[in-house]
Design an enzyme around this catalytic site. Structure first.
Site, PDB file in Angstrom:
ATOM      1  N   ARG A  27      -0.267 -13.613   4.153  1.00 41.42           N
ATOM      2  CA  ARG A  27       1.094 -14.085   3.858  1.00 41.42           C
ATOM      3  C   ARG A  27       1.969 -13.872   5.005  1.00 41.42           C
ATOM      4  NH1 ARG A  27       1.928 -11.347  -2.148  1.00 41.42           N
ATOM      5  NH2 ARG A  27       3.973 -12.512  -1.964  1.00 41.42           N
ATOM      6  N   LYS A  81      22.725  16.106  -2.834  1.00 39.57           N
ATOM      7  CA  LYS A  81      22.823  14.912  -2.977  1.00 39.57           C
ATOM      8  C   LYS A  81      23.475  14.484  -4.602  1.00 39.57           C
ATOM      9  CE  LYS A  81      20.870  12.170   0.176  1.00 39.57           C
ATOM     10  NZ  LYS A  81      21.125  10.800   0.633  1.00 39.57           N
ATOM     11  N   HIS A  92      -7.325 -16.055   7.623  1.00 43.33           N
ATOM     12  CA  HIS A  92      -6.083 -15.505   7.995  1.00 43.33           C
ATOM     13  C   HIS A  92      -5.928 -14.747   9.060  1.00 43.33           C
ATOM     14  CE1 HIS A  92      -4.787 -17.951   4.447  1.00 43.33           C
ATOM     15  NE2 HIS A  92      -5.444 -17.367   3.901  1.00 43.33           N
ATOM     16  N   PRO A 131       0.697  -1.103   0.032  1.00 41.22           N
ATOM     17  CA  PRO A 131      -0.162   0.059   0.020  1.00 41.22           C
ATOM     18  C   PRO A 131       0.749   1.276   0.079  1.00 41.22           C
ATOM     19  CG  PRO A 131      -0.178  -0.941   2.063  1.00 41.22           C
ATOM     20  CD  PRO A 131       0.754  -1.948   1.522  1.00 41.22           C
ATOM     21  N   GLU A 132       0.428   2.379  -0.500  1.00 47.34           N
ATOM     22  CA  GLU A 132       1.264   3.501  -0.529  1.00 47.34           C
ATOM     23  C   GLU A 132       0.498   4.360   0.485  1.00 47.34           C
ATOM     24  OE1 GLU A 132       3.102   5.170  -3.765  1.00 47.34           O
ATOM     25  OE2 GLU A 132       3.278   3.392  -4.851  1.00 47.34           O
TER      26      GLU A 132
END
Ligand SMILES: [Zn+2]
Length: 286
Positions: A117, A160, A96, A2-3
């Protein structure tokens, strides 16, 4: 994974359905789901008991539930398939179901962590002075955070020796921007993902941050309509909102701006989608 917008929708759901409720008891049905809680399942359930849950918090893709009067927080790792569900007590256990939290009140709902999972899980951590779980203290603020410092981000980009997509995914510079939103924002900003950051001007950084915020807010606007139902149910695996994407996943399809077929290139074990005309490959400078 998920974002940020998906995680924010989960956070809002938890704020509505779980905040200010006191834990009666927690039950760990699978030890893997608390493996990040080093002291073990019994310690985890013991420490939760009797504590009131504060307002759920988020930074980037990290989500946590502060425990009032404990200076600790429950950090949720959604992983690939983790879900936080608020379900009626009488609802059958999910196949689950890994962790159940019951509350000491008359509401007929409980919190469930379900994970097919079991890459995800819950763990308890001490808070820093800023109220963050200590294990995520190094995570930068995300671009939707009102305290995100645009100027500091710009200066970090300039310092950077990096390229722009790499920088956008660097959680110590800016958190919560994943592969999908990076490609979307770069397409909107007409920037190639390999463009060196050292040459970024302030207006360019400002414009890019604006696009990052726009794509995230657009996703939030779509997802924000779904959390209003009674039960929080956001799946980390298929939880991407049905949003229209301009770049990500559109290999071979015409650029929505200029019609040129979009391209996909392997990039750091993932893919980058871009328009070869709108997002020119940067010239190599010696
Ligand atoms: Zn184009």
């Amino acid at each position: 994974m998920p974002e940020l917008p998906e995680v924010e929708v989960v956070r809002r759901g938890l704020e509505r359905w779980v905040a200010q409720r006191t834990v009666a008891e927690a039950e760990v049905l699978h030890p893997r789901a608390v493996r990040r809680h080093v002291a073990g399942a019994d310690d985890f359930t013991h420490r939760l008991k009797g504590h009131r849950v504060g307002v759920p918090m988020r930074r980037g893709k990290y989500l946590w539930l502060p425990l009032e009067d404990a200076n600790q927080s429950i950090l949720a790792h959604l992983g690939m398939s983790g879900q936080l569900l608020v379900q009626p007590h009488e609802a059958a256990d999910e196949k689950h179901l890994r962790i159940r939290v019951r509350f000491a009140d008359d509401l007929d709902t409980e919190l469930r962590f379900v994970d097919q999972r079991t890459f995800g899980g819950l763990s308890l951590h001490d808070n820093t002075e800023d109220g963050l779980p200590d294990v995520i203290a190094h995570i930068a603020r995300d671009p939707l955070d009102p305290l995100f410092d645009d100027e500091a981000f710009h200066q970090a980009l300039r310092r950077k020796r990096s390229t722009i997509k790499r920088a956008l995914l660097d959680q110590s510079l800016i958190s919560g921007v994943g592969n999908i939103y990076a490609d979307e924002a770069l397409w909107r900003a007409r920037l190639h993902y390999e463009r060196p950051t050292a040459g970024f001007t302030r207006p360019r950084t400002t414009e890019l941050l604006g696009h990052v915020r726009d794509v995230m807010n657009a996703a939030l606007a779509v997802g924000g309509t779904s959390f209003d139902s009674l039960y929080v149910n956001v799946n980390g695996e298929s939880g991407y909102f049905d949003r229209s994407l301009d770049a990500y996943g559109r290999e071979g399809l015409p650029c929505k701006r200029c019609g040129t077929p979009m391209r996909r290139r392997p990039w750091m074990n993932r893919s980058s989608y871009f328009c070869p005309k709108c997002q020119r490959v940067p010239r190599v400078s010696s």
